[in-house]
Structure formats: structure tokens, C-alpha cells
Design an enzyme around this catalytic site. Structure first.
Site, PDB file in Angstrom:
ATOM      1  N   SER A  42       0.873  -1.183   0.000  1.00  0.00           N
ATOM      2  CA  SER A  42       0.000   0.000   0.000  1.00  0.00           C
ATOM      3  C   SER A  42       0.906   1.227   0.000  1.00  0.00           C
ATOM      4  O   SER A  42       1.031   1.938   0.980  1.00  0.00           O
ATOM      5  CB  SER A  42      -0.937  -0.006   1.206  1.00  0.00           C
ATOM      6  OG  SER A  42      -0.250   0.210   2.402  1.00  0.00           O
ATOM      7  N   HIS A 145      -3.204  -5.857   2.294  1.00  0.00           N
ATOM      8  CA  HIS A 145      -2.339  -6.928   2.800  1.00  0.00           C
ATOM      9  C   HIS A 145      -3.025  -8.286   2.883  1.00  0.00           C
ATOM     10  O   HIS A 145      -2.397  -9.289   3.179  1.00  0.00           O
ATOM     11  CB  HIS A 145      -1.775  -6.561   4.184  1.00  0.00           C
ATOM     12  CG  HIS A 145      -0.875  -5.361   4.146  1.00  0.00           C
ATOM     13  ND1 HIS A 145      -0.460  -4.692   5.269  1.00  0.00           N
ATOM     14  CD2 HIS A 145      -0.306  -4.712   3.104  1.00  0.00           C
ATOM     15  CE1 HIS A 145       0.309  -3.690   4.928  1.00  0.00           C
ATOM     16  NE2 HIS A 145       0.420  -3.675   3.621  1.00  0.00           N
ATOM     17  N   GLN A 153      -6.643  -1.608   7.255  1.00  0.00           N
ATOM     18  CA  GLN A 153      -5.467  -2.419   6.920  1.00  0.00           C
ATOM     19  C   GLN A 153      -4.819  -3.101   8.130  1.00  0.00           C
ATOM     20  O   GLN A 153      -4.373  -4.240   8.034  1.00  0.00           O
ATOM     21  CB  GLN A 153      -4.438  -1.539   6.206  1.00  0.00           C
ATOM     22  CG  GLN A 153      -3.194  -2.280   5.726  1.00  0.00           C
ATOM     23  CD  GLN A 153      -2.236  -1.346   5.020  1.00  0.00           C
ATOM     24  OE1 GLN A 153      -2.480  -0.933   3.885  1.00  0.00           O
ATOM     25  NE2 GLN A 153      -1.145  -0.989   5.673  1.00  0.00           N
ATOM     26  N   GLU A 154      -4.740  -2.380   9.266  1.00  0.00           N
ATOM     27  CA  GLU A 154      -4.013  -2.962  10.403  1.00  0.00           C
ATOM     28  C   GLU A 154      -4.650  -2.588  11.737  1.00  0.00           C
ATOM     29  O   GLU A 154      -4.937  -1.408  11.973  1.00  0.00           O
ATOM     30  CB  GLU A 154      -2.557  -2.453  10.422  1.00  0.00           C
ATOM     31  CG  GLU A 154      -1.781  -2.818   9.172  1.00  0.00           C
ATOM     32  CD  GLU A 154      -0.447  -2.059   9.050  1.00  0.00           C
ATOM     33  OE1 GLU A 154       0.104  -1.633  10.085  1.00  0.00           O
ATOM     34  OE2 GLU A 154       0.018  -1.904   7.913  1.00  0.00           O
ATOM     35  N   GLU A 195       1.738  -9.470   6.662  1.00  0.00           N
ATOM     36  CA  GLU A 195       2.617  -9.144   7.789  1.00  0.00           C
ATOM     37  C   GLU A 195       2.455 -10.115   8.956  1.00  0.00           C
ATOM     38  O   GLU A 195       2.954  -9.861  10.051  1.00  0.00           O
ATOM     39  CB  GLU A 195       2.341  -7.712   8.268  1.00  0.00           C
ATOM     40  CG  GLU A 195       2.656  -6.672   7.190  1.00  0.00           C
ATOM     41  CD  GLU A 195       2.373  -5.245   7.635  1.00  0.00           C
ATOM     42  OE1 GLU A 195       1.783  -5.049   8.713  1.00  0.00           O
ATOM     43  OE2 GLU A 195       2.739  -4.326   6.883  1.00  0.00           O
ATOM     44  N   ASP A 231      -3.785   1.187  11.541  1.00  0.00           N
ATOM     45  CA  ASP A 231      -3.349   1.836  10.309  1.00  0.00           C
ATOM     46  C   ASP A 231      -4.519   1.695   9.344  1.00  0.00           C
ATOM     47  O   ASP A 231      -4.798   0.592   8.859  1.00  0.00           O
ATOM     48  CB  ASP A 231      -2.083   1.186   9.728  1.00  0.00           C
ATOM     49  CG  ASP A 231      -1.656   1.879   8.433  1.00  0.00           C
ATOM     50  OD1 ASP A 231      -2.337   2.844   8.012  1.00  0.00           O
ATOM     51  OD2 ASP A 231      -0.645   1.451   7.832  1.00  0.00           O
ATOM     52  N   GLU A 274      -2.992   5.663  12.256  1.00  0.00           N
ATOM     53  CA  GLU A 274      -2.142   6.023  11.109  1.00  0.00           C
ATOM     54  C   GLU A 274      -3.013   6.201   9.864  1.00  0.00           C
ATOM     55  O   GLU A 274      -3.954   5.427   9.641  1.00  0.00           O
ATOM     56  CB  GLU A 274      -1.136   4.884  10.917  1.00  0.00           C
ATOM     57  CG  GLU A 274      -0.153   5.074   9.774  1.00  0.00           C
ATOM     58  CD  GLU A 274       0.772   3.849   9.672  1.00  0.00           C
ATOM     59  OE1 GLU A 274       1.135   3.269  10.719  1.00  0.00           O
ATOM     60  OE2 GLU A 274       1.108   3.471   8.540  1.00  0.00           O
ATOM     61  N   ASP A 301       1.695   8.464   7.277  1.00  0.00           N
ATOM     62  CA  ASP A 301       2.577   7.527   6.553  1.00  0.00           C
ATOM     63  C   ASP A 301       2.552   7.927   5.079  1.00  0.00           C
ATOM     64  O   ASP A 301       3.446   8.638   4.599  1.00  0.00           O
ATOM     65  CB  ASP A 301       2.082   6.098   6.788  1.00  0.00           C
ATOM     66  CG  ASP A 301       2.750   5.071   5.879  1.00  0.00           C
ATOM     67  OD1 ASP A 301       3.794   5.374   5.296  1.00  0.00           O
ATOM     68  OD2 ASP A 301       2.214   3.940   5.746  1.00  0.00           O
ATOM     69  N   LYS A 326       9.963   5.369   7.125  1.00  0.00           N
ATOM     70  CA  LYS A 326      10.335   4.168   6.375  1.00  0.00           C
ATOM     71  C   LYS A 326      11.484   4.566   5.463  1.00  0.00           C
ATOM     72  O   LYS A 326      11.267   5.287   4.472  1.00  0.00           O
ATOM     73  CB  LYS A 326       9.160   3.711   5.520  1.00  0.00           C
ATOM     74  CG  LYS A 326       7.942   3.198   6.283  1.00  0.00           C
ATOM     75  CD  LYS A 326       6.766   3.067   5.337  1.00  0.00           C
ATOM     76  CE  LYS A 326       5.631   2.235   5.896  1.00  0.00           C
ATOM     77  NZ  LYS A 326       4.414   2.340   5.055  1.00  0.00           N
ATOM     78  N   HIS A 354       8.574  -0.969   9.491  1.00  0.00           N
ATOM     79  CA  HIS A 354       8.836  -1.968   8.459  1.00  0.00           C
ATOM     80  C   HIS A 354       7.947  -1.705   7.243  1.00  0.00           C
ATOM     81  O   HIS A 354       7.166  -0.759   7.238  1.00  0.00           O
ATOM     82  CB  HIS A 354       8.552  -3.375   9.012  1.00  0.00           C
ATOM     83  CG  HIS A 354       7.104  -3.640   9.320  1.00  0.00           C
ATOM     84  ND1 HIS A 354       6.597  -4.890   9.579  1.00  0.00           N
ATOM     85  CD2 HIS A 354       6.014  -2.807   9.435  1.00  0.00           C
ATOM     86  CE1 HIS A 354       5.297  -4.828   9.822  1.00  0.00           C
ATOM     87  NE2 HIS A 354       4.925  -3.575   9.736  1.00  0.00           N
ATOM     88  N   ARG A 355       8.036  -2.552   6.224  1.00  0.00           N
ATOM     89  CA  ARG A 355       7.116  -2.584   5.090  1.00  0.00           C
ATOM     90  C   ARG A 355       6.409  -3.931   5.102  1.00  0.00           C
ATOM     91  O   ARG A 355       6.853  -4.869   5.773  1.00  0.00           O
ATOM     92  CB  ARG A 355       7.867  -2.425   3.746  1.00  0.00           C
ATOM     93  CG  ARG A 355       8.661  -1.154   3.582  1.00  0.00           C
ATOM     94  CD  ARG A 355       7.878   0.110   3.818  1.00  0.00           C
ATOM     95  NE  ARG A 355       6.664   0.278   3.066  1.00  0.00           N
ATOM     96  CZ  ARG A 355       6.455   1.197   2.119  1.00  0.00           C
ATOM     97  NH1 ARG A 355       7.433   2.017   1.796  1.00  0.00           N
ATOM     98  NH2 ARG A 355       5.288   1.323   1.512  1.00  0.00           N
ATOM     99  N   LYS A 377       7.035   0.109  14.489  1.00  0.00           N
ATOM    100  CA  LYS A 377       5.969  -0.751  13.951  1.00  0.00           C
ATOM    101  C   LYS A 377       6.630  -1.825  13.101  1.00  0.00           C
ATOM    102  O   LYS A 377       7.169  -1.533  12.033  1.00  0.00           O
ATOM    103  CB  LYS A 377       5.008   0.095  13.116  1.00  0.00           C
ATOM    104  CG  LYS A 377       3.826  -0.707  12.603  1.00  0.00           C
ATOM    105  CD  LYS A 377       2.815   0.160  11.887  1.00  0.00           C
ATOM    106  CE  LYS A 377       3.064   0.216  10.405  1.00  0.00           C
ATOM    107  NZ  LYS A 377       1.846   0.476   9.610  1.00  0.00           N
TER     108      LYS A 377
HETATM  109  O1  LIG Z   1       1.091   0.955   5.283  1.00  0.00           O
HETATM  110  C1  LIG Z   1       2.035   0.602   6.003  1.00  0.00           C
HETATM  111  O2  LIG Z   1       2.274   1.228   7.025  1.00  0.00           O
HETATM  112  C2  LIG Z   1       2.945  -0.504   5.594  1.00  0.00           C
HETATM  113  C3  LIG Z   1       3.548  -1.317   6.686  1.00  0.00           C
HETATM  114  O3  LIG Z   1       2.645  -1.842   7.600  1.00  0.00           O
HETATM  115  O4  LIG Z   1       2.411  -1.276   4.572  1.00  0.00           O
HETATM  116  P1  LIG Z   1       3.134  -1.244   3.140  1.00  0.00           P
HETATM  117  O5  LIG Z   1       4.554  -1.626   3.361  1.00  0.00           O
HETATM  118  O6  LIG Z   1       2.370  -2.237   2.295  1.00  0.00           O
HETATM  119  O7  LIG Z   1       3.007   0.168   2.639  1.00  0.00           O
HETATM  120 MG   LIG Z   2       0.703   2.764   6.722  1.00  0.00          MG
END
Ligand SMILES: O=C(O)[C@@H](CO)OP(=O)(O)O
Ligand SMILES: [Mg+2]
Length: 400
Positions: A42, A145, A153-154, A195, A231, A274, A301, A326, A354-355, A377
């Protein structure tokens, strides 16, 4: 001593089974460092550009490697300036941010190796005992994801009251296990997303109930405060044509989205949210921050993409009160440090991340300690996630 004598690049696997770039840097006194690029699913519209691994490697071999030989790995800015000069664009679209970040991290590790210091010390930090980066651990997820799971997403466990890194890391793993129990009791089958979070085919509303229940159970067991966060990756939910956030059959306008998120913050006492809004809507971010920023972190982000110019725009607008960092979003460690410093000068909290596509590379654990980040994270379970979490435990134990 830290003069670079060779940089080699290869294709290795990431956690999704895709090719990614790994870099080895050698110095004249025998220092060695290895770094591997992660990869997002994403991704933000304004991120530095990742090229296909083979193409990035070929371009970096041609343009960057010759410039790096002779540069001092101990001078991170010189390394990163050489990478920028070799690329010549603003977004690393010539050599790829994947080769750039792999080389940048490998050079830092080679310098630390020569100096005989742990990476976080070479990067200018110290472990601060009880003041450690709190791990945000993804326990339920969907969005980009995982298909057929939540729209959000999270869902992230946040063990804010943990007395130590180790207790925080194990608490998140316990919440992950408790989520499995709660889902099982409800008769919901669940696969895992990219993840390692559970990806159940349930509504967002039910996911809030499940995570809330799992967090309560583990909180009772461990005896310290655990909250949770999100997130929302809302840029992925936002439809430009309809000018609305799309949740399956339902849509929300920007105002309704703000109302929805503010309600969630209060109902679940969320510690962290997030990307609750689209990456182009600084104004809506500012409005939400104004409403709930005194009691939760509103983190950018896709909004900031670790970019000092976008962060400065956010600071000027009052958008968000924290930034996700990141390194591969911007391409080098120096650029990531600049974003951390700008954030700190303006009272924005820092979350090192992380990604979704990862490797065993544990650089971000060192980066979180080096920058005195409030949070990291980096998932909860799965080898590429535990690589960072276990490295944090080792750093706390002075065993790196
Ligand atoms: O959106 C996010 O914060 C990341 C990591 O959790 O996802 P992605 O690496 O797919 O952008
Ligand atoms: Mg994010």
C-alpha cells in the site's frame, strides 16, 4: 579505515517471495555490512521509486557503485550524497530507491563493523532503559495486505505500559495468540496476511470487538496497560472520482470519515491512528488532529512519505502529530534522519516502520533506538518480523 573498496548487489527473496535488492559493502580495513530493501504494497503516491530488482541492480552497478568506491562509509552523508548524485533525480527513479536504501544501510553497518560499535551507537544513539521504542504489533489486518478481510489495513497492539522491551514484545505475541482464541470461539476461520496478522473474513466492527477482547485478556494476564491502534491506510479506501472513502457497499465523505475516526478513538481509547484520511487531504488531517490529537497519535505515513518537504507542509497545516519513518520511502538513512529531526523539533512523535514485504534485515530496530523513537511498527510474528523484534531485545540486553 572506513574507505569503501567494494559494493556488490544481488537479488534475494522478500517475505512475499518477490525479488528484492541486497547490498554488501566492504571497507579497506575489512569492515563488512549487508543491507536489504523492503517493499510496500500500500505504497504512498509520493514515495521514492522502487524499480524491478534486476533493473535497479543493473542501474546501480553502472551509476552508483563506481562513485561509492573511495567514499568513507563512516561518513553516512557522503555515502548518501554519492547515491543522490549517481541517481540525479528527486525520487531515485534512475537507480531505484531499493538499491539506494540497501546500499545506504549496508554502508552504515560496514562503518559500525570497522568501529566495533553496535549500529545504533554508530548512528548516534544510546539505549535508554525504560524509555524504549514501544512495538506496535499488527494482530488483525486486511486492506491491501489480505483479500476478503477487514477494510482497515491494520489493527495494532500497543503495550504502552510494558516495563521492558522484552515484556512488550511478548505481550504483542500474546495478543496475537489471544485473537486466534477469540476468533476460534466465534467460529471464524482466519488465514494470515502479508505481515503475519490474522486476516479474518469479518466486518471492521467485529474486528474491533475481537481485538478489544484479546487485548483485555492479555492485559489481565500481564498486569500492565495494553491499548491498541490502527493503520487505516485511507488513501487505499479513498476513491477520487466519488470523493469518498469506500467500505464495500458503504461510502463516507471526508467529514463522515473524521466523525467515524474520532468516535473510534473515544470508544476504544485508541493509542494510535495512522493514515486515517487521504494522503492529499492535509486539511482533514488537521481537523481530526485538532479534535483528538490531545489523546491519541495521528500518524502520517502515505501523507508524509518520510519526506521533509511534505512533513513541513503538515507542520504548517497542523496535520497529524506523528510521522511514520520508512527509509525506503525516501531512499537513504540520511534523509530518514532529517525527517526524524524535523519531527522532533516540532513536537511530532516518531514511529520507525517496516514494510509489508520484508527481509531478515534488522536495521530499523537500530534506527528506532538511535533516534529515540517513541514507537516501532514491525509486526508481531513471522521470521522477517521477529528479526527486528529479537534485535530490539538483544539491544536492550546489550548483546548485539
Ligand atoms: O502501510 C504501512 O504502514 C505498511 C507497513 O505496515 O504497509 P506497506 O509496506 O504495504 O506500505
Ligand atoms: Mg501505513
Amino acid at each position: 579505515m572506513t574507505r569503501i573498496t567494494s559494493v556488490s548487489l544481488r537479488r534475494v527473496l522478500d517475505s512475499r517471495g518477490n525479488p528484492t535488492v541486497e547490498a554488501d559493502v566492504l571497507t579497506e580495513s575489512g569492515g563488512f555490512g549487508r543491507g536489504a530493501a523492503p517493499s510496500g504494497a500500500s505504497t504512498g503516491e509520493y514515495e521514492a521509486i522502487e524499480l524491478p530488482a534486476s533493473e535497479s541492480i543493473a542501474k546501480a552497478r553502472e551509476h552508483a557503485v563506481p562513485r561509492l568506491e573511495g567514499v568513507y562509509a563512516g561518513d553516512q552523508r557522503a555515502v548518501d550524497n554519492a547515491l543522490r548524485a549517481a541517481d540525479g533525480t528527486d525520487d531515485f527513479s534512475a537507480i531505484g530507491a531499493n538499491s539506494a536504501v540497501a546500499i545506504s544501510m549496508a554502508a552504515a553497518k560496514a562503518a559500525a563493523d570497522v568501529l566495533g560499535a553496535p549500529l545504533y551507537q554508530h548512528l548516534g544513539g544510546a539505549f535508554r532503559g525504560e524509555n524504549f521504542p514501544v512495538p506496535l504489533g499488527n494482530v488483525v489486518g486486511g486492506g491491501e495486505h489480505a483479500k476478503e478481510a477487514t477494510h482497515i489495513q491494520e489493527f495494532l497492539a500497543a503495550p504502552v505500559g510494558a516495563p521492558s522491551v522484552s515484556e512488550a514484545v511478548f505481550a504483542n505475541a500474546a495478543v496475537h495468540a489471544a485473537v486466534a482464541d477469540v476468533l476460534d470461539e466465534r467460529g471464524v476461520p482466519a488465514a494470515k496476511g502479508d505481515e503475519g496478522a490474522w486476516a479474518p473474513p469479518i466486518s471492521d466492527a467485529e474486528a474491533f470487538e475481537v481485538v478489544d477482547e484479546a487485548v483485555d485478556r492479555v492485559e489481565d494476564e500481564v498486569g500492565f496497560e495494553i491499548r491498541f491502534g490502527l493503520d487505516m491506510a485511507a488513501a487505499e479506501l479513498y476513491d477520487d472520482d466519488r470523493e469518498a472513502y469506500v467500505y464495500g457497499d458503504e461510502t463516507k465523505s471526508a467529514d463522515e470519515q473524521i466523525e467515524y475516526v474520532a468516535g473510534l478513538v473515544d470508544e476504544y481509547d485508541l493509542a494510535y491512528v495512522e493514515d486515517p484520511l487521504d494522503e492529499n487531504d492535509y486539511e482533514a488531517f488537521a481537523e481530526l488532529t485538532d479534535r483528538v490529537g490531545d489523546r491519541t497519535l495521528i500518524c502520517g505515513d502515505d501523507l508524509f512519505v518520510t519526506n521533509v518537504e511534505r512533513l513541513q507542509d503538515g507542520i504548517d497545516a497542523g496535520a497529524a502529530n506523528s510521522i511514520l519513518i520508512k527509509p525506503n520511502q525516501i531512499g537513504t538513512l540520511s534523509d530518514a534522519f532529517d525527517a526524524v529531526e524535523l519531527a522532533a523539533r516540532n513536537g511530532y512523535e516518531t514511529v520507525i516502520s517496516h514494510r509489508s514485504g520484508e527481509t531478515e534485515d534488522a536495521t530499523i530496530a537500530h534506527l528506532a533506538v538511535a533516534t529515540d523513537a517513541g514507537y516501532i511498527k514491525t509486526g508481531t510474528v513471522g521470521g522477517e518480523r521477529t528479526a527486528k523484534l529479537n534485535e530490539l531485545v538483544r539491544i536492550a540486553d546489550d548483546a548485539v
